[in-house]
Write an enzyme that holds these catalytic residues in place. Structure first.
Site, PDB file in Angstrom:
ATOM      1  N   GLU A   1       9.038  -6.962  -2.424  1.00 17.85           N
ATOM      2  CA  GLU A   1       7.935  -6.102  -1.976  1.00 17.85           C
ATOM      3  C   GLU A   1       8.049  -4.691  -2.544  1.00 17.85           C
ATOM      4  O   GLU A   1       7.082  -4.118  -3.044  1.00 17.85           O
ATOM      5  CB  GLU A   1       7.885  -6.062  -0.447  1.00 17.85           C
TER       6      GLU A   1
ATOM      7  N   HIS B   1       5.430 -12.572  11.655  1.00 24.32           N
ATOM      8  CA  HIS B   1       4.250 -12.926  10.860  1.00 24.32           C
ATOM      9  C   HIS B   1       2.972 -12.563  11.618  1.00 24.32           C
ATOM     10  O   HIS B   1       1.908 -13.111  11.326  1.00 24.32           O
ATOM     11  CB  HIS B   1       4.237 -14.424  10.534  1.00 24.32           C
TER      12      HIS B   1
END
Length: 662
Positions: A399, A466
């Site tokens: 990321e 999530h």
């Protein structure tokens, strides 16, 4: 004694000596200015000049350099204007950052220099982006990114090296191993014998260099450039020694005296001088003194002018308006006969991306599993077949590295889109977003057209990692725009607008709405200037101010309360930055009762800031206290019943009744 591998004339030797001596003499003056209180900090590169000078001398002017604290010789060798350089070091108005940042925290696109930030190794992924841009454009440019031995322990170091190898980028990474990360010796930083050993693990070519031998640095750098230009990234470990403290105030008491005695004999300026004397290229000390005087005259007038230069004056409007680049985005109205079709939320996002990518080849996308697989939510399904692997790029799980790479691409005129597989994972790239992406334009760069797409939100039974809604994390960091659509049409048009905006945009897409929300919309997106709220439902008794999935919750609430004659207005913010305070003010004046609805947890969420703003500016217009309705201050549970109790929607009706009954 050092020896060149090629014949060097007296003129070449003298010019090289001047290049080494110039940063040394400047540093000695800067240390004196530090003692006089004229500058606040100095990070010395005395004893390490051969690396900066030798590396820069062997690159082409079109090649990019990404320096660190101790690379003054890089700037002087590249020919950066010394007056502006001194103004930068002194914090003057005519510096490269206009007094907004210190020392070497700046760059110059004119000179192909991208400066550092304090967070070590954070510019190394940017180097990957610049190298990818060069590869895609076929410019034969090479990128050279520096770091110290301490920075090699940072995650960005490893992500940058790995990505460079996987993508076969024309980049050289130079480690200046000077023995200490501030006060921590290398023996306490890593267990391998040489940092160079890491090259083979990542698939890079590796070169070990005597960092105090200018001839060795230049020879190895010449080979490194040839290798990198063929698509084989190179890792160089340049062994050297830091002759002063990390910065002047920190001192060197923790370093054994014998090391200074040993490395003093290997001083790069001294070694070159001794070689020139041995080869009788200089007649004697008088000629060296004359050379020193000549070098001093190269910079002393510029330094004196900079010392007398104006400090910046604080102008609030000027400073705040410099945070973002100009974004005059206007879209032409669609023709009345434009085709329309029913789309799901996810389809609108995909359609908007496809439209932008068809219109402009400077758009490309980075992310995990976005190519052949089409992304975990299938937003980019079919994209790699249409736009090719160059523009739709799978990345490793990096990321931070992906966001940093996007910054490098944006500096070279590309318009990268980074897909976070889940918004939760943006925390792994937080440093790049906050300290590089958000702050760069205010400091010195052109605007960075980087769009980060982030699927967020709960309600799908995905558990704590999530399901988060991290949009509020970024509101207090100027330089970013934050968009959270609530309808299919907004998903389509606001994403298209985000892509067109020259500034960094975080675009949050609610996973629960991907396939549950449907709407007929035009088959072409229209751009608009970001930051305009919309009234989704008119009302007179109270206003729900919200965004994203909260709008859908509010619609259900308003329908229920309308059965008893209570008319609730719904104001959809659409953007959390910029924030449309005029629309908020109008709704406060209209209904005089405000409920602020958000999906994130209560404490320090987006609505906490909006509550403070309403109370500060419109208190007298309120008939009741501002009420917040948020999810609970706890991690998001996995079990559906637990998750339902966690979410703000579970207590929305109760909170509205409290507001109306006050």
């Amino acid at each position: 004694m050092i020896h060149p591998t090629k014949n060097i004339s007296k003129e070449q030797a003298v010019n090289l000596y001047k290049k080494l001596l110039l940063p040394r003499r400047i540093e000695e003056r800067m240390i004196n200015l530090l003692r006089q209180g004229k500058i606040s900090k100095w990070f010395s590169g005395i004893g390490q000049e051969a690396i900066s000078v030798g590396v820069t001398a062997m690159l082409k002017d079109k090649d990019y350099l990404l320096p660190m604290h101790r690379n003054l010789g890089l700037f002087t060798t590249r020919g950066v204007d010394l007056y502006r350089l001194f103004c930068q070091l002194l914090g003057k108005a005519d510096g490269f950052t206009n007094g907004r940042d210190r020392s070497f925290h700046f760059g110059s696109m004119e000179h192909r220099i991208v400066g550092m930030i304090s967070h070590l190794a954070a510019t190394m992924p940017i180097g990957d982006g610049l190298a990818l841009a060069a590869k895609m454009k076929g410019t034969d440019q090479v990128v050279c990114s520096f770091c110290g031995d301490g920075g090699t322990s940072e995650g960005d170091f490893h992500e940058a090296l790995n990505l460079a190898a996987v993508w076969e980028l024309p980049i050289i990474f130079v480690i200046e191993n000077n023995g200490y990360a501030l006060s921590t010796p290398t023996s306490e930083q890593y267990a391998c014998q040489h940092l160079l050993n890491r090259a083979i693990g990542y698939g890079l070519a590796g070169l070990k260099v005597d960092g105090n031998n200018i001839f060795n640095v230049m020879d190895e750098m010449e080979e490194a450039r040839k290798t990198a230009s063929r698509g084989q990234p190179v890792l160089i470990e340049a062994k050297t020694f830091r002759m002063r403290g990390h910065e002047e105030a920190s001192g060197t008491d923790y370093i054994p005296d014998n090391l200074f005695e040993e490395w003093e004999q290997r001083d790069p300026v001294l070694q070159l001088k001794e070689w020139m004397k041995d080869k009788e290229l200089v007649s004697g000390e008088e000629e060296f003194t004359a050379i020193t005087d000549e070098v001093d005259q190269l910079f002393e007038p510029a330094l004196q002018r900079a010392l007398a230069a104006e400090d910046p004056e604080f102008d609030e409007q000027k400073e705040t308006s410099s945070v973002y680049g100009s974004a005059e985005i206007t879209g032409s109205p669609l023709p009345s006969d434009i085709l329309k079709s029913e789309k799901r939320f996810v389809d609108a996002i995909s359609s908007s991306l496809r439209q932008a990518f068809e219109e402009d080849e400077s758009y490309l996308m980075l992310g995990q599993d976005i190519a052949e697989y089409g992304g975990v939510f299938k937003v980019t399904e079919g994209f790699v077949e249409q736009f090719g692997k160059d523009r739709i790029r799978n990345t490793p799980i990096i990321e931070s590295g992906a966001i940093g790479t996007a910054i490098g691409l944006a500096l070279e005129g590309f318009k990268p889109v980074v897909e976070m597989q889940f918004a939760d994972f943006i925390s792994c790239g937080f440093n790049q977003v906050i300290n590089n992406l958000a702050k760069s334009h205010y400091r010195w760069t052109p605007p960075l057209n980087v769009t980060i797409r982030a699927p967020h939100g709960a309600g799908v039974g995905a558990g704590p990692f999530h399901s988060q809604s991290p949009e509020g994390w970024f509101m207090q960091h100027p330089g970013l725009k934050i968009v959270v659509p609530s309808t299919v049409e907004d998903a389509q048009n606001l994403l298209y607008s985000a892509l067109k905006d020259p500034n960094p945009v975080l675009f949050f897409e609610h996973k629960k709405m991907y396939r549950s929300l449907k709407e007929e919309t035009p088959d072409r997106a229209v751009a608009e200037k970001l930051g305009k709220a919309v009234v989704r439902r008119e009302g007179t008794d109270a206003t729900v101010i919200t965004y994203g999935l909260g709008v859908q919750w509010a619609k259900g609430l308003a329908e229920k309360f309308s059965e008893n004659g209570t008319q609730i207005e719904i104001l959809d913010l659409r953007c959390l930055q910029p924030l449309d305070m005029k629309s908020i003010e109008r709704s406060v004046n209209k209904t005089n009762r405000i409920l602020l609805l958000q999906e994130p947890s209560l404490t320090m969420g987006p609505m906490s800031e909006i509550s403070a703003l309403i109370t500060e500016h419109y208190f007298e217009k309120l008939d009741a206290p501002v009420i917040r309705c948020s999810s609970l201050d706890m991690p998001i549970p996995y079990n559906k019943k637990l998750e339902q109790g966690y979410l703000a929607s579970h207590r929305l009706e109760e909170r509205m009744r409290q507001l109306l009954q006050y």
